[in-house]
Every structure is written in structure tokens, then in C-alpha cells.
Design an enzyme around this catalytic site. Structure first.
Site, PDB file in Angstrom:
ATOM      1  N   GLY A 118     126.270  54.034  38.559  1.00 46.80           N
ATOM      2  CA  GLY A 118     125.935  54.604  40.513  1.00 46.80           C
ATOM      3  C   GLY A 118     124.171  54.760  40.627  1.00 46.80           C
ATOM      4  O   GLY A 118     123.993  55.129  41.516  1.00 46.80           O
ATOM      5  N   ARG A 121     116.366  55.136  32.474  1.00 45.42           N
ATOM      6  CA  ARG A 121     114.559  55.622  33.697  1.00 45.42           C
ATOM      7  C   ARG A 121     114.847  55.052  35.077  1.00 45.42           C
ATOM      8  O   ARG A 121     114.315  55.186  35.783  1.00 45.42           O
ATOM      9  CB  ARG A 121     114.352  54.749  33.121  1.00 45.42           C
ATOM     10  CG  ARG A 121     114.420  53.176  32.651  1.00 45.42           C
ATOM     11  CD  ARG A 121     113.660  51.431  32.162  1.00 45.42           C
ATOM     12  NE  ARG A 121     112.043  51.560  33.175  1.00 45.42           N
ATOM     13  CZ  ARG A 121     111.956  50.990  34.135  1.00 45.42           C
ATOM     14  NH1 ARG A 121     113.181  50.526  34.457  1.00 45.42           N
ATOM     15  NH2 ARG A 121     111.282  50.857  34.697  1.00 45.42           N
ATOM     16  N   THR A 158     116.350  56.358  37.787  1.00 49.59           N
ATOM     17  CA  THR A 158     116.562  57.521  38.547  1.00 49.59           C
ATOM     18  C   THR A 158     115.448  58.285  38.961  1.00 49.59           C
ATOM     19  O   THR A 158     113.825  57.721  39.873  1.00 49.59           O
ATOM     20  CB  THR A 158     117.773  58.760  38.211  1.00 49.59           C
ATOM     21  OG1 THR A 158     118.549  58.102  38.328  1.00 49.59           O
ATOM     22  CG2 THR A 158     117.769  59.932  39.402  1.00 49.59           C
ATOM     23  N   GLU A 203     122.298  57.976  28.944  1.00 48.72           N
ATOM     24  CA  GLU A 203     121.865  58.499  26.718  1.00 48.72           C
ATOM     25  C   GLU A 203     122.234  59.993  26.938  1.00 48.72           C
ATOM     26  O   GLU A 203     122.875  60.273  25.853  1.00 48.72           O
ATOM     27  CB  GLU A 203     121.505  57.643  27.141  1.00 48.72           C
ATOM     28  CG  GLU A 203     121.262  56.108  27.140  1.00 48.72           C
ATOM     29  CD  GLU A 203     119.882  55.523  26.949  1.00 48.72           C
ATOM     30  OE1 GLU A 203     119.678  54.286  26.396  1.00 48.72           O
ATOM     31  OE2 GLU A 203     118.727  55.798  27.625  1.00 48.72           O
TER      32      GLU A 203
END
Length: 334
Positions: free
Chosen positions: A49, A89, A91, A286
């Protein structure tokens, strides 16, 4: 006989590359001739997304709707390097780069609008819904399209964001390898068939620290997907490597969870805004997966008293462990 057990797993996770490795994202924001804003980033969309969340960050800075953002990525000929879609990482890192670029572009737009409207300062100027106007006189306005048409060349700004990370001290093991950290916890209830070794997940709950929920629906989708991956890791997915060769090399024998294997997951979004993040948001790609397998293994132990130390916990492995436990118990009685 079927036995039920409950297990919990919790984790903390450092987002980004970490350990002093350069963790840099770049972004470009440009005012287009039609008044829309183009965002150029090398941020790959892999189903997490990113395009939506990162477009929302740009729209928030510029007072626009997501429909007014033209998101351009995955084309190395025209986009700056924004790092990999890894380590949860994008976002945080690329979101910050986009926010910085859009803030610079916004100031450029306000400066042009000031002259266009015959004002002496940008103080009190508002950019909202594609128009720039003084807060005290909303009817005196100019559209982004009109601003763009008045310029000989388009307004464009680039920004760079570097995440905070230091290398661990080899002697002491101390350091600040990651920033920021995120946290999650998972609880599951399983049912173990002691005659077949089959494990069924009955119900589950997963709580995830997101910093700030830019898009709650996407977060819930991430939790569903992460739980499925964690369940597959714990119970199903076995490459079965023998003498360096993968035996389960197709989906015929490499099993993954299906919708029938998934319980309804109670999803808990924890918001604790991160001060260095774009609008407080942190990556969770994750982290939503990591606590699932420990929770399942703990639930199996709670159900049948067998501590499994090798995954996936296939029916054959679990049945063997249950029988070995029974044999040890019977030998102890004799």
C-alpha cells in the site's frame, strides 16, 4: 482427542537498514500544468500500500485530495533513489522525504501566489482544495492551475531524508542501530488433534504499534497478510532441502495457508505517534508477521505440553513429539 491451548508472542522491531548502513530516501514534488502535484520516488509497490499511504502524506501537506496527487514510481529513468521496499522503511523514510519535498514546494507555491494576488507576505496564506487564499479573505484566491500557467517553468523541489542509525560497537555490543522501533503482540488459541498431529488456529488477536494510522484499512490488511505468513511459517511452509536441493519446489507439495486455514483476527491498532515520522506514522510490513509463529508454538505447548523447537510444526513432527513424550512419561511410571 482434541486439546486446546492459548499462546502469546510479543516483539520489538527496528525499522530501516540499521547498524550504520546508509538509509537514505529521496523524493521530488512538482506542480503540474493542470494544477495537480506529481510525486517522483523510487519506492516500489509490492502490495503493502505504499502508493496510497505515500500519496496521502503528500496530499496532507498540500491540502489536497489523493486524487490530486500523481504518484510516479518504479521508473529509474525519472525517479530518484528512495531505497528498497524492505525493512519496513518506506512509510517512515520515503514518507519523510515526500513530506519535506512537499513542504518546500508549498512554500514556493505560496510565494508565487503572494505576487499573483498582490500581497506583501505569505503570512496567513492558505493552500486548500487546489486554491491559495488569505484566511481573512477567502474570496481573493488563485488556483494551482492558474499559478502553473503564470510560470515559465514548473515549480519543482527535491528533498532527502536520512534515517538515524549508528553501527554497533564490536567490543561492547552497544549502540543505536535502528530508529524508530515498533512493537507488536499476538495471541492465538489452537486446537491440536493428538491422533493426527494437526493444528488448527481457532481464534487470534494481533495488536500493532503503528505510530499514527495514516490508513487504518491498509493496516488491517497488513495484519491479515502478516498473520497468514506467520501461520505458514509456523505450520505449513517447508522447503525440505536435501543435499542442497529443494524437494518441495512447487505449490503441489509446498503448502501455504488458504482462507480456510485463517481464523477471524481481532486487529488492534495502537497509535503512539513517532515524533520524527511523517505525521507520526511508522512502517509495519514485517512486524505484523514476527510474533505469530512464537504465539502458535506457545499455544501448542499449552495444549499438549510439547515444546516444539523446529518449524514448520507439521502433523508428522508434532505426532512424533507427542508420542515420544508419552513414552517418556510411561517409562517414568514404570
Amino acid at each position: 482427542m482434541k486439546k486446546r491451548g492459548i499462546g502469546i508472542g510479543s516483539i520489538f522491531y527496528g525499522t530501516g537498514y540499521g547498524n550504520g548502513f546508509p538509509d537514505v530516501s529521496k523524493a521530488v514534488a512538482q506542480l503540474k500544468s493542470d494544477g495537480k502535484i506529481a510525486i517522483y520516488v523510487g519506492a516500489t509497490e509490492v502490495g503493502q500500500g505504499a502508493k496510497t499511504a505515500l500519496s496521502q502524506i503528500a496530499a496532507e501537506v498540500l491540502g489536497l485530495s489523493v486524487d490530486d496527487i500523481v504518484f510516479i514510481n518504479e521508473d529509474t529513468s525519472i525517479t530518484p533513489d528512495s531505497g528498497t521496499a524492505a525493512a519496513s522503511r518506506q512509510t517512515y523514510n520515503t514518507g519523510n522525504a515526500i513530506k519535506l519535498a512537499c513542504e518546500k514546494l508549498k512554500r514556493d507555491i505560496l510565494e508565487v501566489a503572494k505576487d499573483y494576488l498582490g500581497l506583501n507576505s505569505i503570512v496567513g496564506l492558505t493552500l486548500k482544495n487546489g486554491y491559495v487564499y488569505p484566511k481573512t479573505l477567502p474570496e481573493k484566491r488563485v488556483s494551482l492551475g492558474e499559478i502553473s500557467e503564470s510560470l515559465e517553468s514548473s515549480l519543482k523541489e527535491e528533498a532527502v531524508f536520512t534515517a538515524q542509525t549508528t553501527e554497533m560497537d564490536e567490543e561492547t555490543g552497544q549502540g543505536a542501530p535502528y530508529w524508530p522501533y515498533t512493537f507488536s503482540a499476538c495471541g492465538v488459541e489452537v486446537e491440536v488433534d493428538t491422533e493426527t498431529g494437526r493444528v488448527e488456529i481457532i481464534r487470534a488477536v494481533l495488536a500493532q504499534d503503528v505510530g499514527r494510522a495514516i490508513n487504518p484499512e491498509l493496516i488491517e490488511g497488513q495484519i491479515d497478510g502478516g498473520f497468514a505468513m506467520g501461520a505458514g511459517y509456523a505450520l505449513y511452509e517447508d522447503l525440505k532441502i536435501e543435499k542442497g536441493k529443494i524437494k518441495n519446489n512447487s505449490f503441489t507439495n509446498y503448502l501455504i495457508p488458504t482462507s480456510l486455514d485463517m481464523p477471524d483476527i481481532e486487529k488492534v491498532i495502537i497509535e503512539d505517534p513517532e515524533s520524527t515520522a511523517p505525521y507520526g506514522a511508522k512502517g509495519i510490513g514485517e512486524p505484523v508477521m514476527i510474533p505469530v509463529a512464537p504465539a502458535i508454538l506457545n499455544a501448542i505447548y499449552d495444549a499438549v505440553g510439547v515444546r516444539m523447537t523446529e518449524i514448520p510444526v507439521t502433523p508428522e513432527k508434532l505426532l512424533k513429539a507427542i508420542k515420544e513424550k508419552e513414552m517418556t512419561y510411561n517409562e517414568g511410571k514404570n
